[in-house]
Scaffold this motif. Structure first.
Motif, PDB file in Angstrom:
ATOM      1  N   GLN A  80      -4.135   7.558  -8.549  1.00 20.78           N
ATOM      2  CA  GLN A  80      -4.425   7.068  -9.900  1.00 20.78           C
ATOM      3  C   GLN A  80      -3.161   7.076 -10.756  1.00 20.78           C
ATOM      4  N   HIS A  81      -2.397   8.131 -10.640  1.00 22.77           N
ATOM      5  CA  HIS A  81      -1.144   8.230 -11.396  1.00 22.77           C
ATOM      6  C   HIS A  81      -0.144   7.171 -10.933  1.00 22.77           C
ATOM      7  N   HIS A  82      -0.062   6.958  -9.644  1.00 22.83           N
ATOM      8  CA  HIS A  82       0.849   5.942  -9.100  1.00 22.83           C
ATOM      9  C   HIS A  82       0.439   4.548  -9.586  1.00 22.83           C
ATOM     10  N   GLU A  83      -0.857   4.299  -9.672  1.00 21.42           N
ATOM     11  CA  GLU A  83      -1.370   3.020 -10.181  1.00 21.42           C
ATOM     12  C   GLU A  83      -0.867   2.770 -11.605  1.00 21.42           C
ATOM     13  N   ILE A  84      -0.851   3.792 -12.425  1.00 19.70           N
ATOM     14  CA  ILE A  84      -0.340   3.664 -13.799  1.00 19.70           C
ATOM     15  C   ILE A  84       1.109   3.208 -13.776  1.00 19.70           C
ATOM     16  N   HIS A  85       1.912   3.818 -12.917  1.00 21.94           N
ATOM     17  CA  HIS A  85       3.332   3.446 -12.838  1.00 21.94           C
ATOM     18  C   HIS A  85       3.507   2.019 -12.313  1.00 21.94           C
ATOM     19  N   LEU A  86       2.676   1.601 -11.369  1.00 18.55           N
ATOM     20  CA  LEU A  86       2.752   0.232 -10.874  1.00 18.55           C
ATOM     21  C   LEU A  86       2.441  -0.762 -11.994  1.00 18.55           C
TER      22      LEU A  86
ATOM     23  N   VAL B   3       1.507 -10.829 -10.377  1.00 25.63           N
ATOM     24  CA  VAL B   3       0.813  -9.857  -9.533  1.00 25.63           C
ATOM     25  C   VAL B   3      -0.678 -10.089  -9.716  1.00 25.63           C
ATOM     26  N   ASP B   4      -1.407 -10.235  -8.607  1.00 30.64           N
ATOM     27  CA  ASP B   4      -2.829 -10.547  -8.680  1.00 30.64           C
ATOM     28  C   ASP B   4      -3.703  -9.340  -8.999  1.00 30.64           C
ATOM     29  N   LEU B   5      -3.349  -8.190  -8.469  1.00 37.30           N
ATOM     30  CA  LEU B   5      -4.236  -7.043  -8.597  1.00 37.30           C
ATOM     31  C   LEU B   5      -3.464  -5.761  -8.346  1.00 37.30           C
ATOM     32  N   VAL B   6      -3.759  -4.746  -9.137  1.00 37.02           N
ATOM     33  CA  VAL B   6      -3.213  -3.401  -8.938  1.00 37.02           C
ATOM     34  C   VAL B   6      -4.397  -2.449  -9.037  1.00 37.02           C
ATOM     35  N   GLY B   7      -4.448  -1.456  -8.144  1.00 35.80           N
ATOM     36  CA  GLY B   7      -5.558  -0.525  -8.203  1.00 35.80           C
ATOM     37  C   GLY B   7      -5.389   0.626  -7.246  1.00 35.80           C
ATOM     38  N   HIS B   8      -6.466   1.356  -7.066  1.00 38.03           N
ATOM     39  CA  HIS B   8      -6.490   2.428  -6.076  1.00 38.03           C
ATOM     40  C   HIS B   8      -7.859   2.409  -5.390  1.00 38.03           C
TER      41      HIS B   8
ATOM     42  N   ILE C  19       0.828  -1.208   0.000  1.00 34.63           N
ATOM     43  CA  ILE C  19       0.000   0.000   0.000  1.00 34.63           C
ATOM     44  C   ILE C  19       0.860   1.255   0.000  1.00 34.63           C
ATOM     45  N   TRP C  20       0.458   2.203  -0.842  1.00 34.23           N
ATOM     46  CA  TRP C  20       1.052   3.534  -0.877  1.00 34.23           C
ATOM     47  C   TRP C  20      -0.063   4.513  -0.515  1.00 34.23           C
TER      48      TRP C  20
ATOM     49  N   ILE D 236      -5.476   5.413  -1.478  1.00 42.73           N
ATOM     50  CA  ILE D 236      -4.326   4.514  -1.547  1.00 42.73           C
ATOM     51  C   ILE D 236      -4.193   3.945  -2.954  1.00 42.73           C
ATOM     52  N   ALA D 237      -2.958   3.652  -3.325  1.00 45.67           N
ATOM     53  CA  ALA D 237      -2.672   2.807  -4.481  1.00 45.67           C
ATOM     54  C   ALA D 237      -2.188   1.499  -3.881  1.00 45.67           C
ATOM     55  N   PHE D 238      -2.499   0.376  -4.537  1.00 52.47           N
ATOM     56  CA  PHE D 238      -2.117  -0.903  -3.949  1.00 52.47           C
ATOM     57  C   PHE D 238      -1.772  -1.935  -5.015  1.00 52.47           C
ATOM     58  N   MET D 239      -1.087  -2.970  -4.554  1.00 50.48           N
ATOM     59  CA  MET D 239      -0.695  -4.094  -5.393  1.00 50.48           C
ATOM     60  C   MET D 239      -0.778  -5.349  -4.525  1.00 50.48           C
ATOM     61  N   VAL D 240      -1.416  -6.403  -5.022  1.00 49.72           N
ATOM     62  CA  VAL D 240      -1.513  -7.664  -4.289  1.00 49.72           C
ATOM     63  C   VAL D 240      -0.531  -8.651  -4.920  1.00 49.72           C
ATOM     64  N   ILE D 241       0.362  -9.172  -4.077  1.00 49.05           N
ATOM     65  CA  ILE D 241       1.428 -10.060  -4.550  1.00 49.05           C
ATOM     66  C   ILE D 241       1.462 -11.349  -3.734  1.00 49.05           C
TER      67      ILE D 241
END
Length: 77
Positions: free
Chosen positions: A20-26, A37-42, A7-8, A51-56
């Motif tokens: 939203q912008h950070h999600e693009i970079h992820l 990676v299972d999921l990326v979003g905000h 989480i960011w 938050i921006a997030f990534m599930v790993i």
């Protein structure tokens, strides 16, 4: 295998747009990786916190943590 949500946190009036912008970079980052990676979003927590997030997978924790430097993480059920 356990899943970890990296989480960011972004706060303030521009928090949603920043997340939203950070999600693009992820998403761009994971396109260049061989890990799964299972999921990326905000997600909007409230008006001034998004938050921006990534599930790993747990096995990828060290790689993503050291490279992307998330603010925090949560184990998924």
């Amino acid at each position: 295998m356990r899943k970890l949500k990296l989480i960011w946190d972004f706060r303030g009036p521009a928090a949603e747009k920043t997340a939203q912008h950070h999600e693009i970079h992820l998403k761009e980052y994971i396109q260049n990786q061989t890990t799964n990676v299972d999921l990326v979003g905000h997600e909007i927590i409230h008006e001034l916190h998004t938050i921006a997030f990534m599930v790993i997978n747990e096995e990828d924790k060290k790689i993503f943590r050291d490279t992307l430097k998330p603010h925090r993480g949560e184990w998924m059920d």
